[in-house]
Design a protein around this motif. Structure first.
Motif, PDB file in Angstrom:
ATOM      1  N   VAL A 106       0.840  -1.209   0.000  1.00 28.36           N
ATOM      2  CA  VAL A 106       0.000   0.000   0.000  1.00 28.36           C
ATOM      3  C   VAL A 106       0.874   1.258   0.000  1.00 28.36           C
ATOM      4  CG1 VAL A 106      -2.040  -1.056   1.023  1.00 28.36           C
ATOM      5  CG2 VAL A 106      -0.245  -0.135   2.517  1.00 28.36           C
ATOM      6  N   ALA A 107       2.106   1.123  -0.472  1.00 27.76           N
ATOM      7  CA  ALA A 107       3.049   2.249  -0.451  1.00 27.76           C
ATOM      8  C   ALA A 107       2.526   3.435  -1.252  1.00 27.76           C
ATOM      9  CB  ALA A 107       4.412   1.798  -0.989  1.00 27.76           C
ATOM     10  N   GLU A 108       1.929   3.176  -2.409  1.00 28.16           N
ATOM     11  CA  GLU A 108       1.407   4.279  -3.219  1.00 28.16           C
ATOM     12  C   GLU A 108       0.242   4.969  -2.519  1.00 28.16           C
ATOM     13  OE1 GLU A 108       0.509   3.235  -7.199  1.00 28.16           O
ATOM     14  OE2 GLU A 108       2.529   2.485  -7.644  1.00 28.16           O
ATOM     15  N   ASP A 109      -0.578   4.193  -1.835  1.00 31.54           N
ATOM     16  CA  ASP A 109      -1.689   4.778  -1.076  1.00 31.54           C
ATOM     17  C   ASP A 109      -1.167   5.689   0.028  1.00 31.54           C
ATOM     18  OD1 ASP A 109      -3.642   3.355  -2.548  1.00 31.54           O
ATOM     19  OD2 ASP A 109      -3.348   1.591  -1.281  1.00 31.54           O
ATOM     20  N   LEU A 110      -0.120   5.265   0.708  1.00 31.68           N
ATOM     21  CA  LEU A 110       0.458   6.069   1.782  1.00 31.68           C
ATOM     22  C   LEU A 110       1.108   7.334   1.222  1.00 31.68           C
ATOM     23  CD1 LEU A 110       2.007   3.237   3.983  1.00 31.68           C
ATOM     24  CD2 LEU A 110       0.147   4.762   4.632  1.00 31.68           C
ATOM     25  N   LEU A 111       1.702   7.223   0.061  1.00 29.32           N
ATOM     26  CA  LEU A 111       2.318   8.395  -0.556  1.00 29.32           C
ATOM     27  C   LEU A 111       1.251   9.441  -0.892  1.00 29.32           C
ATOM     28  CD1 LEU A 111       4.938   9.649  -1.590  1.00 29.32           C
ATOM     29  CD2 LEU A 111       4.508   8.553  -3.793  1.00 29.32           C
ATOM     30  N   THR A 112       0.129   8.981  -1.429  1.00 24.09           N
ATOM     31  CA  THR A 112      -0.983   9.891  -1.721  1.00 24.09           C
ATOM     32  C   THR A 112      -1.510  10.530  -0.440  1.00 24.09           C
ATOM     33  OG1 THR A 112      -1.624   8.576  -3.647  1.00 24.09           O
ATOM     34  CG2 THR A 112      -3.281  10.059  -2.738  1.00 24.09           C
ATOM     35  N   LEU A 113      -1.611   9.735   0.619  1.00 25.60           N
ATOM     36  CA  LEU A 113      -2.071  10.251   1.908  1.00 25.60           C
ATOM     37  C   LEU A 113      -1.171  11.372   2.400  1.00 25.60           C
ATOM     38  CD1 LEU A 113      -3.670   8.886   4.910  1.00 25.60           C
ATOM     39  CD2 LEU A 113      -1.255   9.268   5.301  1.00 25.60           C
ATOM     40  N   ASN A 114       0.133  11.166   2.301  1.00 21.51           N
ATOM     41  CA  ASN A 114       1.077  12.185   2.774  1.00 21.51           C
ATOM     42  C   ASN A 114       0.904  13.502   2.025  1.00 21.51           C
ATOM     43  OD1 ASN A 114       2.285  10.526   4.664  1.00 21.51           O
ATOM     44  ND2 ASN A 114       3.739   9.692   3.200  1.00 21.51           N
ATOM     45  N   LYS A 115       0.610  13.401   0.734  1.00 20.98           N
ATOM     46  CA  LYS A 115       0.415  14.610  -0.064  1.00 20.98           C
ATOM     47  C   LYS A 115      -0.867  15.334   0.328  1.00 20.98           C
ATOM     48  CE  LYS A 115       2.897  12.787  -4.099  1.00 20.98           C
ATOM     49  NZ  LYS A 115       2.759  12.330  -5.510  1.00 20.98           N
ATOM     50  N   GLY A 139       8.007  12.372  11.782  1.00 23.09           N
ATOM     51  CA  GLY A 139       8.445  11.000  11.545  1.00 23.09           C
ATOM     52  C   GLY A 139       7.387   9.999  11.969  1.00 23.09           C
ATOM     53  N   GLY A 140       7.617   8.720  11.688  1.00 27.46           N
ATOM     54  CA  GLY A 140       6.670   7.688  12.056  1.00 27.46           C
ATOM     55  C   GLY A 140       6.378   6.770  10.890  1.00 27.46           C
ATOM     56  N   LYS A 141       5.576   5.765  11.135  1.00 25.68           N
ATOM     57  CA  LYS A 141       5.359   4.719  10.131  1.00 25.68           C
ATOM     58  C   LYS A 141       3.945   4.702   9.578  1.00 25.68           C
ATOM     59  CE  LYS A 141       8.846   1.793  12.326  1.00 25.68           C
ATOM     60  NZ  LYS A 141       9.037   2.585  13.550  1.00 25.68           N
ATOM     61  N   ARG A 142       3.072   5.613  10.027  1.00 22.49           N
ATOM     62  CA  ARG A 142       1.716   5.686   9.497  1.00 22.49           C
ATOM     63  C   ARG A 142       0.980   4.354   9.635  1.00 22.49           C
ATOM     64  NH1 ARG A 142       1.946  10.958   9.268  1.00 22.49           N
ATOM     65  NH2 ARG A 142       2.232  12.011   7.259  1.00 22.49           N
ATOM     66  N   MET A 143       1.100   3.719  10.798  1.00 19.29           N
ATOM     67  CA  MET A 143       0.513   2.395  10.965  1.00 19.29           C
ATOM     68  C   MET A 143      -1.005   2.417  10.798  1.00 19.29           C
ATOM     69  SD  MET A 143       0.731  -0.294  14.157  1.00 19.29           S
ATOM     70  CE  MET A 143      -0.606   0.416  15.113  1.00 19.29           C
ATOM     71  N   ARG A 144      -1.666   3.397  11.385  1.00 17.49           N
ATOM     72  CA  ARG A 144      -3.131   3.411  11.363  1.00 17.49           C
ATOM     73  C   ARG A 144      -3.700   3.609   9.956  1.00 17.49           C
ATOM     74  NH1 ARG A 144      -0.802   4.469  15.715  1.00 17.49           N
ATOM     75  NH2 ARG A 144      -1.622   3.875  17.760  1.00 17.49           N
ATOM     76  N   PRO A 145      -3.244   4.606   9.201  1.00 17.48           N
ATOM     77  CA  PRO A 145      -3.761   4.696   7.832  1.00 17.48           C
ATOM     78  C   PRO A 145      -3.343   3.509   6.968  1.00 17.48           C
ATOM     79  CG  PRO A 145      -2.047   6.353   8.220  1.00 17.48           C
ATOM     80  CD  PRO A 145      -2.403   5.764   9.546  1.00 17.48           C
ATOM     81  N   ALA A 146      -2.170   2.926   7.249  1.00 22.60           N
ATOM     82  CA  ALA A 146      -1.770   1.730   6.497  1.00 22.60           C
ATOM     83  C   ALA A 146      -2.760   0.599   6.744  1.00 22.60           C
ATOM     84  CB  ALA A 146      -0.360   1.302   6.900  1.00 22.60           C
TER      85      ALA A 146
END
Length: 421
Positions: A106-115, A139-146
């Motif tokens: 889900v890396a692309e999904d997380l990248l979109t989220l960050n934007k 910083g952090g790993k974005r566990m919850r949205p992941a």
């Protein structure tokens, strides 16, 4: 070998199935109603004089500080906001799989989220926006949205969806905003100067701005939540914000209370940590349009995963060094927050109760209490408790068809347990 049994615990709006360690070696968990748990807290408050003021001896200050039990002591433990997941070298050195590998699907999904995160916060007040952005960049790993993306994609396959909906993506953003707001308030309450190597919001802008920034993010996330126009999800996520406060009240009213029960600890841990994760995973399934049975399984997965994570974090508070933790070892115990390892240790060690009752005002008493917890078997029983909840989380995933997304959800459960091996 201690056995684990499931205990059904009635509490508020839902029925929980906890895997919990009992008080004896053949351990069976007592069935406790919410009324009894609530009564236990109220009895404690009354016994201690209602809003009596607790003394918390801080060795670094060299004197006893006084604060009200009406004041919350900490908010959610969890992963801070920040950029997309990156390889955690510390994890690799310990032989742990990195979260970045588990979340690669889900890396692309997380990248979109960050934007999107920066833009959805808004720009009405530059000071509040700057304060909010500070923790987003910490910083952090974005566990919850992941988790939102993983469950969304795993359940979307069942519903025949070709891609995520805009509701899925907005839910992930809302969840991260709520988590971030809780961290801002957390740092204020704990008087923390640093979060993941950066100065905290209240350190940079002052307590007033930090509190308002957290409130603003809660309000902003609620506005976006309402615009999803799904009453079930609105109720589900709104309850989480209430749970945060309930967890803090429960913790504040039971500081240094050696009679706290395991069920009360689990309820508090649910409120403070697992509630948001459970709402995230269930909300994801709801937006995929799967049947209620599957969405409820996703709720149970998030709940059991969240509780297991909290128990593991509480174990690490005793087993890791201050350098690894980024805070003094045994810091929860020092503040009077009695977690699973301590609760189990108290069943065998009467001396531990005597030390805790002094609230660690004597030199070396905190260090002695930590050693008693380590040598009493309390940590081993807490490990078994975490494993039992992890097993339940894995079982909850059996309703999903095999996929890379389900595999990542399973790996996250195992990753958590690897932290205490």
């Amino acid at each position: 070998m201690m056995s684990l049994t499931c205990s059904n615990l009635e509490f508020g709006r839902t029925r929980w199935d906890f895997a919990a360690c009992g008080c004896s070696s053949n351990a069976s968990t007592n069935r406790v109603t919410a009324r009894n748990c609530g009564k236990g807290v109220l009895q404690n408050v009354n016994r201690r004089g209602g809003a009596r003021r607790l003394r918390c001896c801080r060795r670094d200050a060299g004197r006893c500080r006084v604060f009200s039990t009406k004041t919350p002591e900490a908010f959610l433990n969890g992963v801070a906001a920040g950029p997309p997941p990156v390889l955690d070298l510390a994890e690799e050195e310990k032989g742990l799989p990195s979260m970045s590998n588990m979340f690669e699907v889900v890396a692309e999904d997380l990248l979109t989220l960050n934007k999107n995160l920066q833009s959805i916060v808004g720009s009405e007040n530059p000071v509040l926006m700057s304060a909010a952005e500070q923790i987003f960049e910490a910083g952090g790993k974005r566990m919850r949205p992941a988790l939102v993306f993983l469950v969304s994609r795993a359940t979307a396959e069942i519903a025949g969806l070709k891609d995520l909906t805009k509701e899925h993506r907005r839910l992930a953003e809302i969840i991260e905003m709520i988590h971030t707001a809780s961290l801002i308030h957390d740092d204020v309450i704990d008087e923390s100067d640093m979060r993941r190597g950066k100065e905290t919001v209240h350190q940079l802008y002052g307590t007033r701005v930090a509190v308002l920034a957290g409130d603003f993010m809660f309000a902003q996330s609620s506005w976006y939540l309402a615009n999803l126009e799904n009453l079930e999800v609105i109720k589900l996520i709104s309850q989480v914000i209430k749970d945060f406060a309930s967890g803090e009240i429960k913790q504040a009213s039971s500081l240094f209370d050696c009679d706290v029960h395991l069920d009360e600890y689990l309820i508090k841990s649910y409120y403070k940590t697992a509630s948001l994760i459970a709402a995230s995973t269930k909300g994801s399934a709801i937006f995929s349009g799967v049947d209620n049975g599957i969405s409820e399984k996703m709720y149970q997965y998030g709940k059991n995963l969240g509780l297991s994570f909290q128990v593991v974090d509480d174990i690490l508070d005793f087993t890791q060094s201050a350098e690894q933790l980024g805070k003094p070892a045994g810091s929860d115990l020092a503040k009077g927050n009695l977690t699973a390892p301590v609760i189990f240790a108290l069943e065998k060690e009467t001396k531990l109760r005597d030390i805790i009752d002094t609230e660690f005002c004597e030199t070396g008493s905190l260090e002695e209490a930590i050693e008693i917890v380590k040598n009493s078997g309390g940590i081993d029983r807490a490990r078994e408790l975490a494993r039992g909840m992890a097993d339940l989380a894995i079982e909850n995933l059996h309703c999903l068809p095999p996929s890379p997304f389900r595999l990542s959800l399973e790996q996250l459960v195992n990753y958590n347990l690897e932290r205490i091996k």
